[in-house]
Design an enzyme around this catalytic site. Structure first.
Site, PDB file in Angstrom:
ATOM      1  CG  ASP A  26      -6.477  17.706 -10.999  1.00 47.52           C
ATOM      2  OD1 ASP A  26      -5.608  18.009 -11.838  1.00 47.52           O
ATOM      3  OD2 ASP A  26      -6.641  16.545 -10.601  1.00 47.52           O
TER       4      ASP A  26
HETATM    5  C1  BGC Z   1      -4.210  15.067 -12.402  1.00 45.10           C
HETATM    6  C2  BGC Z   1      -3.310  15.709 -11.366  1.00 45.10           C
HETATM    7  C3  BGC Z   1      -2.113  16.337 -12.025  1.00 45.10           C
HETATM    8  C4  BGC Z   1      -2.595  17.337 -13.063  1.00 45.10           C
HETATM    9  C5  BGC Z   1      -1.475  18.045 -13.770  1.00 45.10           C
HETATM   10  C6  BGC Z   1      -4.536  16.028 -13.532  1.00 45.10           C
HETATM   11  O1  BGC Z   1      -5.210  15.381 -14.553  1.00 45.10           O
HETATM   12  O2  BGC Z   1      -5.400  14.645 -11.779  1.00 45.10           O
HETATM   13  O3  BGC Z   1      -2.918  14.749 -10.426  1.00 45.10           O
HETATM   14  O4  BGC Z   1      -1.301  16.941 -11.073  1.00 45.10           O
HETATM   15  O5  BGC Z   1      -3.369  16.636 -14.033  1.00 45.10           O
HETATM   16  O6  BGC Z   1      -0.794  17.215 -14.614  1.00 45.10           O
END
Ligand code: BGC
Length: 757
Positions: A304
């Site tokens: 993530d």
């Molecule tokens: C979130 C994810 C997301 C990623 C990209 C993160 O902050 O937890 O769910 O896919 O950002 O945007």
């Protein structure tokens, strides 16, 4: 003998590989990836593992993602990003928000030594909603209320189609978090509190996005996230630690990932949080042993957003970022999401012998195989079309409308609904969510006004010649003041019917007043700001009042449930949601949504989930209510359904046996309607304590007025098993109570006994 034969086979395979080329599209993606790896330098392989945010991505109010780029620059961002791509040091981008940018990036990638295409990903969570003009479907919590996995598959396929038009080929969905604390702002992004419901909705979304017969040109890669346990964070705050037994992990949180892996999900994303003291991004047991080993996941794992770095900076677990990068690779993370330091650190790690090149080959190989499977090596060109007939296509909007109709939950109705045409002359529509794009929920970019049917617009189109007065506070939830409340009270007194539209704002790109969504966790579940005062002021007018809620988490609604005659929980029903709300208010559509989360009385009751253990509520709260306000699975209709006694085909079975339960459901009202028939099972006694009941099946059935439908569910060993005292799955002999009915509340269920010998 066997060994010699295997060695011979390997030799034959190697020999044939020398004559094969990765360009041969008749070979499997995995073989092509292996062949390509042979031609790549170490730098190029590590490059595949690097993902960056799109160079033109400019979160409102934050400047650009790279300090020195001009978002209008035709060269797409800071010069060294283009250089990095040309040098083969970038494998993927996320948040590329226009097809022009996607086309430009792929063109630059084609100029690299091997011309390896980029994998462009985006958070297309409920439609390709970060792109202007695409279809914005209801958010996941709304979709879970439909209890209709087939609808998820359709939405997945349509979303994938719209994504490919814009050059996107990978979405970070489904979100498989099991959300068991409404303070957590991401509840709306999930399919709710129940493992089985989350598994089913997620599984079907994977089918829709990726296709059932292999990836075609209209499909995209799905990503099961977030592994694991982030839906019940300590204190309700996003990314807070999770401590849980292995039993809880396996029974509650892992099954949705198993379902997604079984459905062939191509990628998995690890979670922000730690589990039992080990951050998920460095948890070898979780990624290698459980995900790859036990579940058999064969795709690649993406981190993530900058969470690898956070194993050092946020979790204070590893002493440096370099150590964090190394540990993540060893734990099985194949791609790093966003950030500048990863590439050099991994390169240095491999060159100095601290990181094995074999792991790099494995990670890069999996990413390349995904690119081959998508057909990107044959055609990665993004065509920038003038004609936007696929994005936001009429047929897709119709699906979004139908999904909203099915996902809206009628919580209370003292008989005021459905409204009759011409019944009320003057209607007052009031509240900051009444005419706002918050109806779309999180992960949606602002859309052209004409694309979004707000509740006010929906009501105007439905109310015939009634006079509509509105007061929408410019959509600003947190800006309601005394003057506004007094004015609303006056207008409410002068009207014949008041429709109050309040709730939350999850829109991450709103310039003000976000109350819900990622990193918008709350310490209470009240209507935020002064919306409760507004509601009470309108109600005090004495005129009939209907409450419509637009929100992405369970709210405490005690006052409303005791006072307001009708409550419609619309969640975040997407771009067509206002029409669906109005159709339900005026009875053009009979509501059929059911709650995918328990609605507690108040914040002190978070984790009041329906599938709790027996001892959980054996004692009562001292001064207030115990139990919950509205149970999981609950939702009213304009008709009524009566359940017969469930009949079990064989009331005694062996531990490996199966049987069937059958029940008659009769529509006893005067309107056709759709019921979500729910199957729950309780294992009466076990080698470990068991929940009071668990959802094991559901079916949406449409039943004509006065008609009866017979509904059956198979009961399989999988539904009866538990992770017992021996730390393994088995069906333990004993009694099971099989319950069928219209919600998880005991009063709504009829039961029969099943004995496992
Ligand atoms: C979130 C994810 C997301 C990623 C990209 C993160 O902050 O937890 O769910 O896919 O950002 O945007």
């Amino acid at each position: 003998m066997k060994k010699a034969f295997a060695a011979l086979l390997a030799l034959v395979a190697m020999a044939s590989c020398t004559t094969q080329s990765y360009k041969d599209s008749s070979l499997s993606p995995e073989t092509r990836a292996k062949l390509l790896l042979r031609e790549m330098t170490l730098e190029e392989k590590i490059g595949q593992m690097c993902q960056y945010v799109g160079p033109c991505y400019v979160p409102p109010g934050q400047g650009s993602a790279y300090s020195n780029i001009d978002a209008d620059d035709p060269n797409l961002g800071k010069p060294d990003m283009a250089e990095k791509i040309r040098a083969g040091r970038v494998g993927s981008f996320l948040h590329v928000l226009t097809s022009t940018e996607a086309a430009g990036l792929q063109k630059i990638a084609a100029q690299s030594r091997l011309g390896i295409p980029l994998l462009i990903g985006v958070d297309a969570i409920h439609g390709n909603a970060l792109h202007e003009g695409c279809t914005i479907y209801p958010t996941n919590l709304t979709m879970a209320s439909t209890f209709n996995p087939g609808m998820m598959e359709k939405i997945g396929a349509e979303t994938a189609d719209e994504m490919r038009q814009t050059g996107m080929c990978w979405t970070f969905a489904p979100n498989l978090d099991v959300a068991r604390d409404a303070r957590w702002g991401r509840m709306g992004e999930t399919y709710g509190e129940d493992t089985y419901l989350v598994s089913e909705m997620g599984r079907y979304l994977v089918y829709g996005l990726q296709g059932r017969d292999g990836l075609g040109e209209h499909n995209v890669l799905a990503c099961a996230k977030h592994l694991i346990g982030g839906g019940e964070p300590a204190g309700g705050l996003n990314a807070a630690p999770m401590d849980m037994s292995e039993r809880k992990l396996r029974e509650l949180y892992l099954p949705p990932f198993k379902a997604a892996v079984d459905a062939g999900v191509a990628t998995v994303m690890t979670a922000h949080n730690e589990v039992n003291g080990i951050p998920c991004h460095g948890n070898r047991w979780l990624v290698q042993d459980l995900l790859r080993g036990e579940l058999g996941f064969d795709g690649f794992v993406v981190s993530d957003w900058m969470d690898i770095e956070r194993m050092h900076s946020m979790h204070h677990w590893l002493e440096s970022e370099d150590e964090a990068f190394k540990v993540s690779v060893e734990a099985g993370i194949d791609m790093h999401m966003q950030g500048d330091k990863y590439f050099e650190s991994i390169l240095d790690g491999v060159q100095s012998g601290r990181i094995s090149e074999k792991r790099i080959d494995e990670a890069a190989g999996k990413i390349l195989a995904a690119k081959f499977a998508l057909g990107l090596f044959e055609d990665a060109e993004v065509k920038v079309r003038e004609d936007h007939s696929v994005e936001g296509a009429a047929e897709h909007r119709q699906t979004a409308l139908e999904a909203a109709r099915q996902g809206i939950v009628l919580l209370k109705n003292d008989g005021i609904l459905p409204l009759k045409e011409g019944q009320y002359r003057r209607i007052f529509v009031v509240g900051p969510d009444a005419d706002s794009q918050t109806i779309m929920g999180d992960w949606a970019a602002p859309q052209p006004e004409e694309n979004v049917i707000t509740v006010l617009k929906g009501i105007r189109s439905m109310c015939g010649d009634a006079v509509i007065e509105d007061m929408c506070f410019d959509g600003k939830i947190l800006s309601i003041d005394d003057a506004g409340i007094s004015a609303a009270r006056r207008k409410a007194s002068a009207s014949d019917l008041n429709i109050v539209v309040v709730g939350e704002n999850s829109q991450r790109y709103s310039s003000y007043g976000i109350t819900c969504g990622e990193n918008n966790d709350r310490d209470n579940l009240q209507l935020p700001g002064r919306q409760q005062e507004l509601l009470e002021a309108v109600y005090a007018s004495g005129k009939p009042t209907v409450l419509v809620l637009l929100n992405g988490r369970a709210l405490s609604l005690l006052w409303a449930s005791e006072n307001v005659p009708a409550i419609v929980e619309a969640w975040e029903p997407g771009m067509m949601g206002g029409q669906a709300v109005a159709e339900i208010l005026w009875g053009k559509v009979n509501p059929s949504g059911k709650l995918p989360v328990t609605i507690p009385y108040n914040v002190g009751q978070v984790q009041t989930v329906y599938n709790h253990k027996h001892s959980q509520y054996s004692r009562k709260f001292a001064l207030t209510h115990s139990g919950c306000l509205y149970p999981f699975g609950f939702g009213l209709s304009y008709t009524s359904f009566a359940y017969g006694e469930p009949a079990i085909a064989s009331s005694e079975i062996s531990a490996s046996g199966s049987t069937t339960v059958t029940v008659d459901v009769t529509n006893t009202g005067e309107m056709d309607g759709t019921e979500v028939v729910q199957l729950y099972i309780r294992d009466e006694y076990g080698s470990v304590t068991r929940p009071v009941k668990e959802l094991k099946g559901f079916k949406r059935v449409t039943i004509g007025a006065g008609k009866t439908e017979t509904v059956s569910f198979d009961i399989t060993p999988e539904m009866l098993q538990c992770f017992g005292a021996q730390n393994s799955w088995s069906v333990e002999p004993g009694d099971f109570t099989v319950m069928v009915g219209s919600s998880s509340a005991d009063k709504d269920l009829k039961s029969a006994l099943l004995t496992v010998r």
